[in-house]
Every structure is written in C-alpha cells, then in structure tokens.
Design a protein around this motif. Structure first.
Motif, short mmCIF file in Angstrom:
data_model
loop_
_atom_site.label_atom_id
_atom_site.label_comp_id
_atom_site.label_asym_id
_atom_site.label_seq_id
_atom_site.Cartn_x
_atom_site.Cartn_y
_atom_site.Cartn_z
N LEU B 144 41.60 35.44 47.60
CA LEU B 144 43.20 34.91 47.18
C LEU B 144 43.06 33.77 46.19
CD1 LEU B 144 44.16 34.20 51.19
CD2 LEU B 144 45.30 35.66 49.50
N ARG B 145 41.87 33.09 46.09
CA ARG B 145 41.88 32.04 45.24
C ARG B 145 41.43 32.58 43.77
NH1 ARG B 145 42.92 29.03 42.30
NH2 ARG B 145 42.19 26.88 41.94
N HIS B 146 40.38 33.45 43.66
CA HIS B 146 39.80 33.69 42.37
C HIS B 146 40.57 35.10 41.84
CE1 HIS B 146 37.44 30.20 42.26
NE2 HIS B 146 37.01 30.43 43.59
N ILE B 147 40.85 36.04 42.71
CA ILE B 147 41.35 37.20 42.04
C ILE B 147 42.88 37.30 42.14
CG2 ILE B 147 41.14 39.80 42.37
CD1 ILE B 147 38.70 39.26 43.37
N ASP B 148 43.51 36.84 43.37
CA ASP B 148 45.20 36.88 43.58
C ASP B 148 45.52 35.55 42.68
OD1 ASP B 148 45.06 39.13 44.67
OD2 ASP B 148 45.47 38.34 46.89
N GLY B 149 44.63 34.70 42.53
CA GLY B 149 45.30 33.37 41.92
C GLY B 149 46.22 32.53 42.66
N LEU B 150 46.13 32.36 43.88
CA LEU B 150 46.72 31.57 44.46
C LEU B 150 46.22 30.09 44.80
CD1 LEU B 150 48.11 33.53 47.58
CD2 LEU B 150 48.71 33.48 45.53
N GLY B 151 47.13 29.01 44.84
CA GLY B 151 46.66 27.78 45.23
C GLY B 151 46.03 27.60 46.33
N ASN B 152 45.36 26.46 46.56
CA ASN B 152 44.71 26.00 47.59
C ASN B 152 45.76 25.87 49.05
OD1 ASN B 152 42.28 26.44 46.97
ND2 ASN B 152 41.77 24.16 46.94
N SER B 153 46.97 25.22 48.56
CA SER B 153 48.00 24.90 49.71
C SER B 153 48.44 26.42 50.24
CB SER B 153 48.99 23.96 49.21
OG SER B 153 49.64 24.56 48.06
N GLU B 154 48.89 27.29 49.31
CA GLU B 154 49.10 28.36 49.90
C GLU B 154 48.43 29.13 50.74
OE1 GLU B 154 51.32 31.14 47.31
OE2 GLU B 154 52.35 32.20 48.56
N ILE B 155 47.00 29.06 50.16
CA ILE B 155 45.84 29.79 51.13
C ILE B 155 45.76 29.25 52.39
CG2 ILE B 155 43.38 30.26 50.94
CD1 ILE B 155 43.58 30.41 48.00
N ALA B 156 46.17 27.62 52.37
CA ALA B 156 45.81 27.14 53.65
C ALA B 156 46.84 27.73 54.75
CB ALA B 156 46.05 25.74 53.32
N ARG B 157 48.22 27.79 54.08
CA ARG B 157 49.40 28.39 54.96
C ARG B 157 49.04 29.78 55.42
NH1 ARG B 157 52.43 25.34 51.14
NH2 ARG B 157 52.95 27.37 50.21
#
Lengths: 100, 197
Positions: B144-157
């Motif tokens: 999610l972080r390094h390949i899909d490029g999402l931010g930490n807050s969205e990953i947390a959700r």
C-alpha cells in the motif's frame, strides 16, 4: 529498494478480459433483484426506536391501563387530592383524580 | 497502478445513483476500481486467477453495500475496497498455501529487448517472491505504501491500525525486503541500490 518499488509501481496489472463484464453482470443482477419488503410491524417498531423503546412504551401503557382499571387505594387517598365521582358506564373510570 | 480518477464525493454519488437503478453509474465505478482491486490482489496473492476471484467478490460486496453506503461514515470507496480486498486476500492466504509465481506473470515492457525483458522479469519476480515471504500485514503495508503509493493515514484506515503502527510495519517490511533482495542483488543486476534505501 526505491528502484525495485518504482519498477513494480510502473508495472501494469491489467484486469483480464471479461472481468469487468462479469462484475457488471453482478451489478445488474443485484439491481434486478427487488429489495425485500419490510413487514409493517417491523416498520412501526423501527419508527418507535427499536425493541428497547417499544418495550418501554408497552410497559408504560400496561401500567397506565392497570391504574385506569384498578385505581390503587394509595393514589386515591394521596395528599389533598380530591376525588370526584362521575357517573358513567365505564366502571372504575368513574374515579377522576383531580389536583386539590 | 490504476486508480479512480474521480474524487471521493463523485464516487459516492455514482454509488448512490447505482443504488437507485442507474447501471451506467455501476459501469463507471467498475471501470475505475476493478484495476485497483485486481492489481492489489495480484500483489498480495501472487496469483492472477485468485486475484480475479477476489476482485469480483470485492466489487460484488460494493454493489451489495450501495443502498446503505451513507451509513459507512467517512470511508471513501477506495479505502473501503482496499480494506475488503486485503481482508479477502488474507482469508485466502490463510486457507491455502501461497502459489508459486505463474510462468505467465510477465508484465515487462513488451517494447524492451529480450535481455532487458528477461532482467526486468527476473527482478520483478524476485521482488514479488520477497514480498510473499513477508508476514501478511507487513506485505500489505509495504504494498500500500511503496507500490500503491498511499499515505500513512489512509493505510491506517484500511488496516484499522494507527499511523505509527503503519510506519513500524512498513519500516520492518522494507528492512526485510532489503535483506531478502540483497542476497541476490548482483545476479539481479542491481549494484548497491538495495543498500541505498
């Protein structure tokens, strides 16, 4: 690592042929199937606020009916309240409790 | 990775329109989100056939959730779909042994020469194999972080954890990946890039 991630990010994982079509078949099928109709009693229950609210309402109504039918003596004698007897065909409802 | 081009409010409006009977709204949503869901499932499972099933199931759940969507609070469709997809993948991984990389898992640039394609395929296979060796939650966070490029807050959700836990998972996942890839970095044609970050 940065290059490895960038390479993977740039790579395409295109959905196979037919996947979107199958997903759309599901979407249309669910649209066609009518939503279950909620029974009237359940609609009323929901309007009242659910089971807890309905139970409270039923208990209150029961107590009110009981007081109406069998007026407790303590209530009749309480304080300075004045009892007025009214002739009617409703038996115990003839007792009308008025604030004195 | 493909992502929805719409803003979250437009996506939600499309879903409401679908719930009211607009099939074209469903088509827009399916075209926007199927690539996202499918790619995420591919990376989590390393199996295209399984990823296809997961993508169809995740989208089916979206259609079912359409009529009560507003009760989902502040969740965007993208966040919701990532969460559903990841949960379905984790369920699938726990039920079955992870499969090996299928031989047709080649998504290298077809315009590149044969040697380049072979090297790119080998590198990507190595990354995917290393990802598959991470614990599920670490893999999910790294993807999610390094390949899909999402931010930490969205990953947390999506993962239903705090942002600090996301940072911890991604950092540990990245360290593990570096170690796993560094063993093969010379044969993969990397110089010192696995050491750089």
């Amino acid at each position: 690592m940065i290059e490895a991630f960038a390479r993977e990010r740039a790579a395409r994982h295109d959905p196979p042929d037919g996947l979107v079509a199958r997903i759309m078949d599901d979407a249309r099928r669910l649209q066609r199937s009518p939503a279950p109709v909620e029974p009237l009693w359940r609609q009323i229950l929901r309007a009242l606020g659910g089971w807890p609210a309905a139970a409270g309402l039923a208990a209150t109504a029961g107590i009110g009916l009981w007081i109406g039918v069998e007026v407790p003596a303590a209530m009749l004698e309480a304080g300075d309240n004045q009892i007025v007897l009214i002739e009617s065909d409703l038996g115990s409802f003839d007792h009308l409790l008025l604030d004195g | 990775m493909s992502q929805s081009q719409n803003d979250p409010a437009t996506d939600a409006a499309l879903l409401r329109a679908y719930a009211k009977g607009d099939a074209r709204a469903a088509q827009s949503l399916a075209e926007a989100f199927t690539p996202l869901v499918y790619a995420h499932a591919c990376r989590m499972l390393n199996d295209r056939a399984e990823a296809e099933d997961i993508a169809q199931e995740a989208m089916l759940r979206l259609w079912r959730a359409a009529s009560g969507w507003d009760a989902n609070g502040a969740a965007t469709i993208r966040t919701w779909l990532y969460r559903v997809t990841a949960n379905l993948c984790i369920d699938r991984l726990r039920k079955a042994r992870p499969s090996e990389m299928p031989p047709d898992f080649d998504v290298a640039d077809p315009a590149a020469g044969p040697e380049q394609r072979l090297q790119e395929r080998t590198r990507r296979s190595a990354l995917q194999a290393a990802l598959m060796r991470l614990p599920e939650r670490q893999r999910q966070a790294v993807v999610l972080r390094h390949i899909d490029g999402l931010g930490n807050s969205e990953i947390a959700r999506i993962m239903d954890i705090g942002p600090r836990a996301v940072e911890s998972l991604t950092a540990r996942g990245k360290r593990s990946l570096s170690k796993l890839l560094s063993v093969h970095h010379s044969e993969l044609g990397y110089e010192d890039e696995t050491q750089r970050d």
